[in-house]
Design an enzyme around this catalytic site. Structure first.
Site, PDB file in Angstrom:
ATOM      1  N   SER A 462      41.445  58.776  21.700  1.00 22.86           N
ATOM      2  CA  SER A 462      40.797  58.826  22.928  1.00 22.86           C
ATOM      3  C   SER A 462      39.411  58.061  23.170  1.00 22.86           C
ATOM      4  O   SER A 462      39.599  56.966  23.301  1.00 22.86           O
ATOM      5  CB  SER A 462      40.609  60.282  23.577  1.00 22.86           C
ATOM      6  OG  SER A 462      40.553  60.407  24.989  1.00 22.86           O
ATOM      7  N   ASP A 473      36.701  43.948  20.958  1.00 20.42           N
ATOM      8  CA  ASP A 473      37.035  42.950  21.910  1.00 20.42           C
ATOM      9  C   ASP A 473      35.683  42.211  22.047  1.00 20.42           C
ATOM     10  O   ASP A 473      35.627  40.742  22.415  1.00 20.42           O
ATOM     11  CB  ASP A 473      37.283  43.387  23.212  1.00 20.42           C
ATOM     12  CG  ASP A 473      38.876  44.319  23.210  1.00 20.42           C
ATOM     13  OD1 ASP A 473      39.591  43.758  22.437  1.00 20.42           O
ATOM     14  OD2 ASP A 473      39.140  45.173  24.111  1.00 20.42           O
ATOM     15  N   LYS A 487      45.856  57.517  21.992  1.00 20.50           N
ATOM     16  CA  LYS A 487      46.103  58.665  23.252  1.00 20.50           C
ATOM     17  C   LYS A 487      45.161  57.886  24.420  1.00 20.50           C
ATOM     18  O   LYS A 487      43.839  57.961  24.432  1.00 20.50           O
ATOM     19  CB  LYS A 487      45.472  59.893  22.773  1.00 20.50           C
ATOM     20  CG  LYS A 487      45.686  61.079  23.597  1.00 20.50           C
ATOM     21  CD  LYS A 487      44.984  60.812  25.188  1.00 20.50           C
ATOM     22  CE  LYS A 487      45.118  62.194  25.802  1.00 20.50           C
ATOM     23  NZ  LYS A 487      44.130  62.446  27.042  1.00 20.50           N
TER      24      LYS A 487
END
Length: 690
Positions: A462, A473, A487
């Site tokens: 999460s 990224d 998740k």
């Protein structure tokens, strides 16, 4: 009594239904609640799944499997009879017709009561289990079939009772005590079964539908809501473990950082709880119990002792159990706070010092925050303080350890990322209507601009995945470890006529456009995986929402990971094959996977004892290989090894063990970090001002 008479007696008990519990009927409000749940799922769930004949078929299968997950009680003839509703449950549920669901439960209850009584009668009859036969029990529930007849069910249950009996004998129970314990087990299951009412059945029925939408969508009955509220408001404490029902066992899903179980260090994710005892009282067998009843037994007053008999997921021979005594306590926010340490790594090119910040969860003192208390605690504030304390300690870089971090406040994942990157988007959120929000952003210049590495494992989930994905990224630092949990969904709570519906309404997407759902974050460099991705993680869950991708959002790339990753991996693999502690870990993981792959278990006592002995000797050989490679004297016997490595043998805990042995994966992450610094100009690893 002759065996053939006893066998016939058991068979009659199964085939006749003279012992009948009162049939359960649904309440007047439950049909209305069912219609409301169906409408909410159709209009608000992210998947927009249509309740049609196809879903009806899966719904029937899911409900039957939820009632009888091990295919222990119902017969194939029952399943054949229930098939008449395969394409009808959708239409029935839309009209609030619950008759099929309650009919199926009443049949299940009838079969289960007869079977449990047959088991009790078999045990009390003095039936002798032959533990010298070369027989085995299939443990692969995925391949299990519904018994074709009552006779087939009898044969299956005799093996199952025999295995339970043998397991107790191997745990040093006397034969009479083992028999008595099994009678108590089946009697308790009878009592549990008789206490189920319409509220229980309705919750199981509606959850069987909700689970088909995704694993995080569920219905909670009014009683379950009240029990949850009471548990949260009273001064009851527990052991700090997240539990779930798996087949007929209660399984540990996650150990909460800073809780009693975490501090003790014995109970692990994947362990199955067999019995629960209070202090010095006799433990109660909880196999087959409802999850909330097991949880109620584990909770209790602060500073009291709860005893758990567990079937360990790792480190023990197949079928063995052990007892764990844990002192109940409340989990304080301070116990879950971020902590730091300095580790030193000796690389072939020199010595390096890295600051390690372990973040067990993404926490926030909500009340203090909204009261504008300047001293409120949060993950971001604590990590910023720890980074400041490290500034004068001559470190070469920072490792953020997110292993076992199951998530927490999304706001904290956002603000924590803000400490390491300059202003820019961090995560995208798309709702059920495909509206994308990009409001979660970094709003300040980076606080720490030095070299960074992030550690993850399969239990990083999460909010952890949002942070790790953003660092990856932005090419701010390497992510090292295991593929994360996956998740990547957001749930909301909706009140319904009776109870509450939790449903998935949104999905998280990285700034690259890739979802964290199902796939998680794939590390740049993989470390040996402790958790099996086929067993642990979102991808192991039935009906998990799929991975997908949306448009990327423009974001800066720091190019701090623009290095020959293949060379980093090559050096890592070289150490993996040579370093004694990493080789030990790899050998242990291979042994663990081989054990998990076993699909049957012997019912021969001599063979089981030999298997346990062989398992211990194999683990001893792995340990002695490690010791020999490090120039240490090998252990002579299993007993010597176990005595020296028991929990009581080292009162100071793991802190006295050298880092490469205590946490070889963290030490190897330090080695990888050193390789990164060697391959790059130190100045190029700094985040430049925008």
């Amino acid at each position: 009594m002759p065996h053939f008479i006893r066998n016939t007696f058991c068979l009659l008990l199964l085939t006749l239904t003279s012992i009948a519990l009162a049939k359960v009927s649904y309440s007047p409000e439950q049909p209305k609640t069912a219609i409301e749940i169906v409408n909410e799922l159709a209009s608000k769930h992210y998947s927009k799944q249509v309740l049609d004949d196809g879903l009806s078929n899966r719904f029937l299968s899911q409900y039957v499997n939820n009632l009888d997950p091990a295919k222990s009680y119902l017969l194939q003839s029952d399943i054949d009879e229930f098939s008449r509703w395969e394409n009808e449950l959708d239409n029935m549920l839309k009209k609030g017709d619950l008759s099929a669901g309650f009919y199926i439960f009443n049949r299940y209850q009838e079969r289960a009561e007869a079977r449990l009584q047959a088991n009790i009668d078999l045990l009390e009859s003095g039936f002798e289990f032959d533990l010298t036969e070369d027989d085995s029990l299939n443990m692969d529930l995925e391949q299990a079939q519904w018994p074709a007849s009552a006779q087939a069910a009898d044969a299956f249950w005799k093996k199952r009772i025999k295995e339970s009996y043998l397991r107790l004998i191997l745990s040093d129970k006397e034969p009479d005590a083992a028999r008595s314990l099994l009678v108590k087990r089946y009697t308790n299951l009878q009592n549990q079964l008789s206490q189920r009412d319409s509220e229980d059945i309705f919750q199981i029925f509606m959850n069987s539908l909700a689970e088909l939408y995704d694993p995080h969508t569920s219905y909670m009955s009014p009683r379950s809501m009240e029990n949850f509220r009471i548990a949260m408001s009273l001064s009851l404490t527990g052991i700090g473990a997240v539990l779930q029902r798996e087949d007929e066992h209660t399984k540990v899903v996650r150990i909460i950082p800073g809780g009693p179980a975490d501090k003790q260090g014995i109970l692990k994710a994947g362990d199955k709880i067999i019995s629960v005892g209070q202090g010095e009282e006799e433990a109660v067998d909880v196999i087959g119990w409802r999850l909330d009843d097991v949880v109620d037994m584990i909770r209790g007053a602060k500073d009291t002792i709860v005893k758990l008999e567990i079937m360990p997921a790792v480190g023990e021979a197949a079928g063995s159990t052990r007892e764990v005594a844990i002192v109940r306590d409340k989990i304080q926010l301070e116990e879950q706070a971020a902590k730091s340490e300095i580790i030193e790594v000796q690389n072939d090119s020199g010595n390096y010092r890295f600051g390690v910040i372990t973040i067990p969860t993404f926490y926030l003192d909500v009340e203090a925050f909204y009261n504008r208390d300047p001293e409120f605690k949060s993950t971001t504030k604590d990590v910023q303080r720890l980074l400041g304390e490290m500034a004068d300690q001559n470190i070469d870089g920072v490792i953020l350890d997110l292993r076992n971090n199951g998530g927490g406040f999304l706001q904290e994942a956002t603000t924590l990322t803000d400490l390491f990157i300059d202003p820019g988007p961090i995560v995208q959120v798309r709702d059920a209507n495909e509206v994308v929000s990009r409001n979660h952003r970094s709003r300040y210049n980076a606080y720490y601009r030095g070299p960074l590495m992030v550690m993850t494992n399969r239990l990083s989930a999460s909010a952890s995945e949002i942070f790790a994905g953003a660092i990856q990224d932005y090419e701010r630092g390497f992510v090292v470890g295991e593929q994360t949990f996956g998740k990547g969904t957001v749930q909301i709570q909706l009140p319904v006529r009776e109870g509450q519906l939790k449903l998935t309404e949104s999905k998280f997407y990285r700034v690259s456009g890739e979802s964290t759902q199902h796939l998680g974050v794939v590390p740049d460099i993989e470390l040996p995986a402790f958790y099996d991705a086929e067993i642990v993680g979102e991808s192991s869950e039935k009906n998990a929402l799929p991975w997908d991708k949306i448009n990327a959002v423009p974001h800066r790339r720091y190019n701090l990971t623009d290095l020959p990753v293949d060379r980093l991996i090559e050096r890592h693999k070289s150490r993996l094959s040579q370093d004694p502690d990493l080789r030990y870990l790899s050998d242990e993981l291979i042994l663990m996977r081989e054990r998990r792959a076993q699909q049957s278990i012997s019912l021969n006592e001599k063979q089981r004892r030999q298997e346990a002995k062989d398992y211990d000797l194999t683990r001893l050989a792995i340990e002695n290989k490690r010791r020999s490679a490090k120039g240490l004297s090998p252990y002579e016997t299993v007993e010597e090894w176990q005595a020296e490595n028991s929990v009581d043998a080292d009162p100071d805990g793991e802190n006295t063990i050298p880092l490469p042995e205590r946490d070889p994966l963290l030490y190897e992450t330090g080695n990888i970090f050193a390789d990164v610094l060697i391959m790059s100009d130190a100045r190029s690893m700094l985040v430049q001002q925008p």
